[in-house]
Design an enzyme around this catalytic site. Structure first.
Site, short mmCIF file in Angstrom:
data_model
loop_
_atom_site.label_atom_id
_atom_site.label_comp_id
_atom_site.label_asym_id
_atom_site.label_seq_id
_atom_site.Cartn_x
_atom_site.Cartn_y
_atom_site.Cartn_z
N LEU A 170 53.71 -37.69 -9.50
CA LEU A 170 53.36 -36.57 -8.64
C LEU A 170 52.96 -35.39 -9.52
CD1 LEU A 170 56.26 -36.66 -6.00
CD2 LEU A 170 53.92 -37.54 -5.73
N ASP A 171 52.01 -34.58 -9.04
CA ASP A 171 51.59 -33.40 -9.78
C ASP A 171 52.74 -32.41 -9.91
OD1 ASP A 171 49.05 -34.42 -9.97
OD2 ASP A 171 48.27 -33.29 -8.25
N VAL A 172 52.61 -31.46 -10.83
CA VAL A 172 53.64 -30.45 -11.06
C VAL A 172 53.99 -29.70 -9.78
CG1 VAL A 172 54.11 -28.25 -12.22
CG2 VAL A 172 53.14 -30.14 -13.50
#
Length: 234
Positions: free
Chosen positions: A102-104
């Site tokens: 998952l992205d930041v």
């Protein structure tokens, strides 16, 4: 297993540091102080203590569900942000790998394990484990735009830079700026790119479930081990 190796695995001290605390008389095996790093211990039946606290090492593969908060990277080494495994209190973090990053700025369900074959089954599209995302959009979409998006997503769309259309997915609108998307793929930035296809932008993204696993009972930053039954269903 050698005692120095056992202590190192259980505490994440280096082997050199493990020997140092043994030579200082801080390690006990079965209630006896042991200073010999080469002593072999039974990792199941022997009791190893350091500073009055019992030590243990993993005896098999580990399967963990984490509720990822914002501001953490799904990488093996920290770059700009701290990494998600720092949120998990287990030994030998370095052997853990992540299924479906998952992205930041994205929150939600992450499955983490040291079982490579299992991780592959979780992420491989051929095994058809659906992932559900809750998303907030920058721009409101009226009923006609929503209906068109639902139809096109169900049929598959060709994202910029791709050579094949996305697999059919299910898009449900909660209101004009909030939607739920369930898909079986994991293309790079797929959810954000799919909404970009319709001229919109995702401002908040949360993965609420992976297959049969959801985040019920887990607050952001919390984790738990999967049950044997949950592991077997992948």
């Amino acid at each position: 297993m050698r005692l120095d190796k056992f202590v190192s695995k259980a505490t994440e001290l280096s082997r050199k540091e493990s020997k140092k605390i043994m030579h200082a008389g801080e390690v006990m095996v079965n209630e006896q102080v042991v200073k010999d790093p080469g002593l072999h211990v039974d990792i199941v039946n022997d009791e190893v203590m350091w500073g009055g606290e019992p030590l243990s090492v993993a005896t098999g593969s580990r399967y963990i569900l984490l509720h990822k908060p914002e501001g953490f990277e799904c990488t093996l080494k920290a770059k700009e942000y701290p990494i998600v495994t720092e949120l998990i209190a287990v030994p030998e973090l370095g052997s853990l790998r992540i299924a479906g990053r998952l992205d930041v700025d994205t929150t939600g369900a992450l499955l983490i394990s040291d079982d490579g074959g299992w991780l592959h089954r979780v992420t491989s599209p051929k095994h058809e484990h659906a992932k559900t995302y809750e998303l907030t959009l920058a721009d409101a979409m009226d009923s006609d735009a929503q209906a068109n998006a639902v139809k096109e997503v169900a049929e598959g769309i060709l994202l910029e830079g791709d050579h094949e259309e996305t697999k059919p997915a299910v898009l449900d609108f909660i209101d004009d700026t909030h939607a739920r998307l369930t898909l079986e793929q994991g293309k790079y930035h797929q959810v954000k790119r799919m909404m970009g296809y319709f001229g919109n932008r995702v401002t908040e993204l949360h993965r609420s479930s992976i297959g049969h696993i959801n985040l019920e009972g887990l607050e952001k930053g919390d984790s738990r081990f999967l049950t044997p039954d949950e592991v077997a269903k992948f």
